[in-house]
Design a protein around this motif. Structure first.
Motif, PDB file in Angstrom:
ATOM      1  N   PHE A 297      12.558  16.506 -31.894  1.00 39.67           N
ATOM      2  CA  PHE A 297      11.660  15.044 -31.619  1.00 39.67           C
ATOM      3  C   PHE A 297      11.166  14.799 -30.275  1.00 39.67           C
ATOM      4  O   PHE A 297      10.364  13.985 -30.228  1.00 39.67           O
ATOM      5  CB  PHE A 297      12.631  13.864 -32.387  1.00 39.67           C
ATOM      6  N   LEU A 298      11.954  15.239 -29.334  1.00 47.57           N
ATOM      7  CA  LEU A 298      11.606  14.997 -27.886  1.00 47.57           C
ATOM      8  C   LEU A 298      10.149  15.450 -27.548  1.00 47.57           C
ATOM      9  O   LEU A 298       9.540  15.100 -26.610  1.00 47.57           O
ATOM     10  CB  LEU A 298      12.650  15.495 -27.084  1.00 47.57           C
ATOM     11  N   TRP A 299       9.688  16.411 -28.507  1.00 46.38           N
ATOM     12  CA  TRP A 299       8.383  17.028 -28.235  1.00 46.38           C
ATOM     13  C   TRP A 299       7.199  16.012 -28.514  1.00 46.38           C
ATOM     14  O   TRP A 299       6.270  16.054 -27.959  1.00 46.38           O
ATOM     15  CB  TRP A 299       8.201  18.501 -29.150  1.00 46.38           C
ATOM     16  N   LEU A 300       7.579  15.074 -29.203  1.00 42.25           N
ATOM     17  CA  LEU A 300       6.559  13.960 -29.564  1.00 42.25           C
ATOM     18  C   LEU A 300       6.449  13.255 -28.295  1.00 42.25           C
ATOM     19  O   LEU A 300       5.540  12.517 -28.040  1.00 42.25           O
ATOM     20  CB  LEU A 300       7.317  13.034 -30.884  1.00 42.25           C
ATOM     21  N   LEU A 301       7.376  13.038 -27.082  1.00 36.89           N
ATOM     22  CA  LEU A 301       6.831  12.383 -26.090  1.00 36.89           C
ATOM     23  C   LEU A 301       5.777  13.169 -25.281  1.00 36.89           C
ATOM     24  O   LEU A 301       5.148  12.281 -24.625  1.00 36.89           O
ATOM     25  CB  LEU A 301       8.217  12.651 -25.183  1.00 36.89           C
TER      26      LEU A 301
ATOM     27  N   VAL B 107      12.699   8.562 -28.565  1.00 34.36           N
ATOM     28  CA  VAL B 107      14.289   9.049 -27.940  1.00 34.36           C
ATOM     29  C   VAL B 107      15.389   8.824 -29.137  1.00 34.36           C
ATOM     30  O   VAL B 107      16.200   9.682 -29.207  1.00 34.36           O
ATOM     31  CB  VAL B 107      14.570   8.513 -26.915  1.00 34.36           C
ATOM     32  N   ALA B 108      15.320   7.620 -29.679  1.00 35.99           N
ATOM     33  CA  ALA B 108      16.374   7.272 -30.654  1.00 35.99           C
ATOM     34  C   ALA B 108      16.427   8.309 -31.794  1.00 35.99           C
ATOM     35  O   ALA B 108      17.426   8.706 -32.376  1.00 35.99           O
ATOM     36  CB  ALA B 108      15.980   5.949 -31.270  1.00 35.99           C
ATOM     37  N   LEU B 109      15.031   8.789 -32.195  1.00 38.04           N
ATOM     38  CA  LEU B 109      14.886   9.736 -33.296  1.00 38.04           C
ATOM     39  C   LEU B 109      15.788  11.124 -32.851  1.00 38.04           C
ATOM     40  O   LEU B 109      16.148  11.944 -33.799  1.00 38.04           O
ATOM     41  CB  LEU B 109      13.658  10.112 -33.715  1.00 38.04           C
ATOM     42  N   ALA B 110      15.819  11.401 -31.683  1.00 42.72           N
ATOM     43  CA  ALA B 110      16.458  12.470 -31.208  1.00 42.72           C
ATOM     44  C   ALA B 110      17.888  12.339 -31.128  1.00 42.72           C
ATOM     45  O   ALA B 110      18.620  13.406 -30.850  1.00 42.72           O
ATOM     46  CB  ALA B 110      15.973  12.843 -29.567  1.00 42.72           C
ATOM     47  N   ARG B 111      18.522  11.074 -31.194  1.00 42.57           N
ATOM     48  CA  ARG B 111      19.930  10.979 -31.376  1.00 42.57           C
ATOM     49  C   ARG B 111      20.793  11.299 -30.348  1.00 42.57           C
ATOM     50  O   ARG B 111      21.565  12.143 -30.160  1.00 42.57           O
ATOM     51  CB  ARG B 111      20.553  11.755 -32.624  1.00 42.57           C
ATOM     52  N   PRO B 112      20.410  10.659 -29.029  1.00 46.23           N
ATOM     53  CA  PRO B 112      21.326  10.948 -27.867  1.00 46.23           C
ATOM     54  C   PRO B 112      22.677  10.463 -27.982  1.00 46.23           C
ATOM     55  O   PRO B 112      22.983   9.461 -28.811  1.00 46.23           O
ATOM     56  CB  PRO B 112      20.623  10.108 -26.881  1.00 46.23           C
ATOM     57  N   ARG B 113      23.632  11.166 -27.572  1.00 43.42           N
ATOM     58  CA  ARG B 113      25.048  10.947 -27.709  1.00 43.42           C
ATOM     59  C   ARG B 113      25.989  11.750 -26.686  1.00 43.42           C
ATOM     60  O   ARG B 113      25.639  12.710 -26.213  1.00 43.42           O
ATOM     61  CB  ARG B 113      25.502  11.227 -29.169  1.00 43.42           C
ATOM     62  N   ASP B 114      27.015  10.931 -26.511  1.00 36.23           N
ATOM     63  CA  ASP B 114      27.919  11.310 -25.495  1.00 36.23           C
ATOM     64  C   ASP B 114      29.117  12.369 -26.371  1.00 36.23           C
ATOM     65  O   ASP B 114      29.376  11.733 -27.362  1.00 36.23           O
ATOM     66  CB  ASP B 114      28.783  10.328 -24.586  1.00 36.23           C
ATOM     67  N   VAL B 115      29.335  13.434 -25.753  1.00 35.17           N
ATOM     68  CA  VAL B 115      30.294  14.203 -26.449  1.00 35.17           C
ATOM     69  C   VAL B 115      31.642  14.420 -25.634  1.00 35.17           C
ATOM     70  O   VAL B 115      31.546  15.131 -24.293  1.00 35.17           O
ATOM     71  CB  VAL B 115      29.872  15.728 -26.728  1.00 35.17           C
ATOM     72  N   GLU B 116      32.603  14.031 -25.982  1.00 33.65           N
ATOM     73  CA  GLU B 116      33.999  14.244 -25.064  1.00 33.65           C
ATOM     74  C   GLU B 116      34.697  15.332 -26.235  1.00 33.65           C
ATOM     75  O   GLU B 116      34.889  14.989 -27.063  1.00 33.65           O
ATOM     76  CB  GLU B 116      34.806  13.187 -25.103  1.00 33.65           C
TER      77      GLU B 116
END
Length: 332
Positions: A12-16, A71-80
């Motif tokens: 989805f970041l390509w939409l930027l 950016v929200a559609l791309a689902r950013p998240r932190d991974v531990e």
């Protein structure tokens, strides 16, 4: 940049890429977007109202809101990620080392014993998950270190090994027997002895074949190593008046038939180390043959970060609508 940040739907970041296109479109069409009033003169309108100058802010708010939604559609998240390793197959290893006078022969640099100590130390550091013990033998044998998981103790023991600690001779049977004795009560799924010698069994009261049978019955695998060049080597033959060793060339004699027998009967392998490089390669080969199986479990904890971007987009859209129908409201 946060090294733990990832996007679940990065496509989805390509939409930027549309954002600069929309910005350019607004720039070239901004005049057409405003209502026109045709009059005979503009002298009374020389000064533009502040709202006209600031009206592009509305479009900027819309573009930023659109970017936040993308950016929200791309689902950013932190991974531990946390790792937990579990040793599923432990190996207990005993290194039975010949410390007879012949191990001071100089066909390996600086001599056989010192060359072995360097290679054995490296081998120990490559076995972090196994227990290792040290047995030394010459005319008789004894345990320098029982099997332990403390590699610091094992390495110190190897470093302190020297010739002259016990009566001279080559008691291969006793060296093997001591190794078997150390492993007989082991509960490890794999038990291994690495038996190294540079000579022929000529001492001790334990027959090497008897010790081999005991190892076989207890499921102990024996890797045997004959150390020494082919032909002749400088051996210590006596001491001078000051106690310094005297070296002379003498033929190298290794009971390879016995070492091959021990390895075959216990399902191990026999190796011949004729120089420093070959000795290192042998221990590397044994290290590959006897691998401890490790099960690695990874735990993932995801912390979703898309919500702030959705809230930001909603806030910006609300602000744009509010301004459009209040401060920037058109009466034409």
């Amino acid at each position: 940049m946060n090294p733990n940040l990832e996007f679940l739907n990065p496509e989805f970041l390509w939409l930027l890429l549309l954002i600069p296109i929309l910005a350019a479109w607004f720039f070239f069409t901004r005049k057409k977007a405003n209502a026109e009033l045709k009059i005979s003169g503009t002298k009374g309108f020389a000064h533009k109202h502040w709202s006209t100058k600031l009206k592009p802010v509305l479009y900027i708010l819309r573009l930023v809101a659109l970017s936040s939604l993308i950016v929200a559609l791309a689902r950013p998240r932190d991974v531990e990620v946390s790792n937990k390793t579990k040793t599923t197959r432990g190996i207990d290893i005993v290194m039975a080392i010949d410390v007879s006078a012949s191990m001071l022969a100089k066909d390996l640099r600086p001599n056989r014993l010192e060359a072995l100590k360097a290679v054995a130390s490296r081998f120990v550091t490559q076995r972090p998950n196994d227990r290792i013990g040290i047995v030394v033998y010459a005319g008789e044998s004894f345990t320098k270190t029982p099997i332990t998981s403390d590699k610091r103790i094992v390495l110190n023991t190897i470093r302190e090994i020297q010739w002259g600690e016990i009566e001279d001779g080559t008691a291969i049977g006793m060296g093997l027997g001591s190794g078997v004795n150390r492993l007989k009560d082991s509960e490890a799924k794999s038990k291994v002895i690495i038996l190294l010698t540079d000579g022929v069994n000529n001492s001790g009261f334990v027959d090497p074949k008897t010790a081999t049978e005991l190892a076989k019955e207890l499921g102990i695998k024996v890797y045997t190593i004959g150390i020494g060049t082919n032909g002749t080597a400088l051996f210590p033959v006596a001491k001078d008046a000051s106690g310094k060793l005297i070296f002379r060339n003498a033929p190298v004699e290794i009971d390879e038939d016995l070492l091959k027998y021990i390895a075959k009967e216990t399902e191990g392998q026999y190796f011949r180390a004729t120089d420093n490089e070959k000795l290192g390669q042998i221990y590397d080969e044994i290290n590959k043959l006897e691998k401890t199986k490790i099960e690695e479990i990874k735990y993932y904890n995801f912390n979703e970060n898309y919500r702030p971007f959705v809230l930001l987009a909603g806030l910006l859209i609300f602000l744009e609508m509010l301004l459009r129908y209040t401060l920037f409201r058109s009466f034409i």
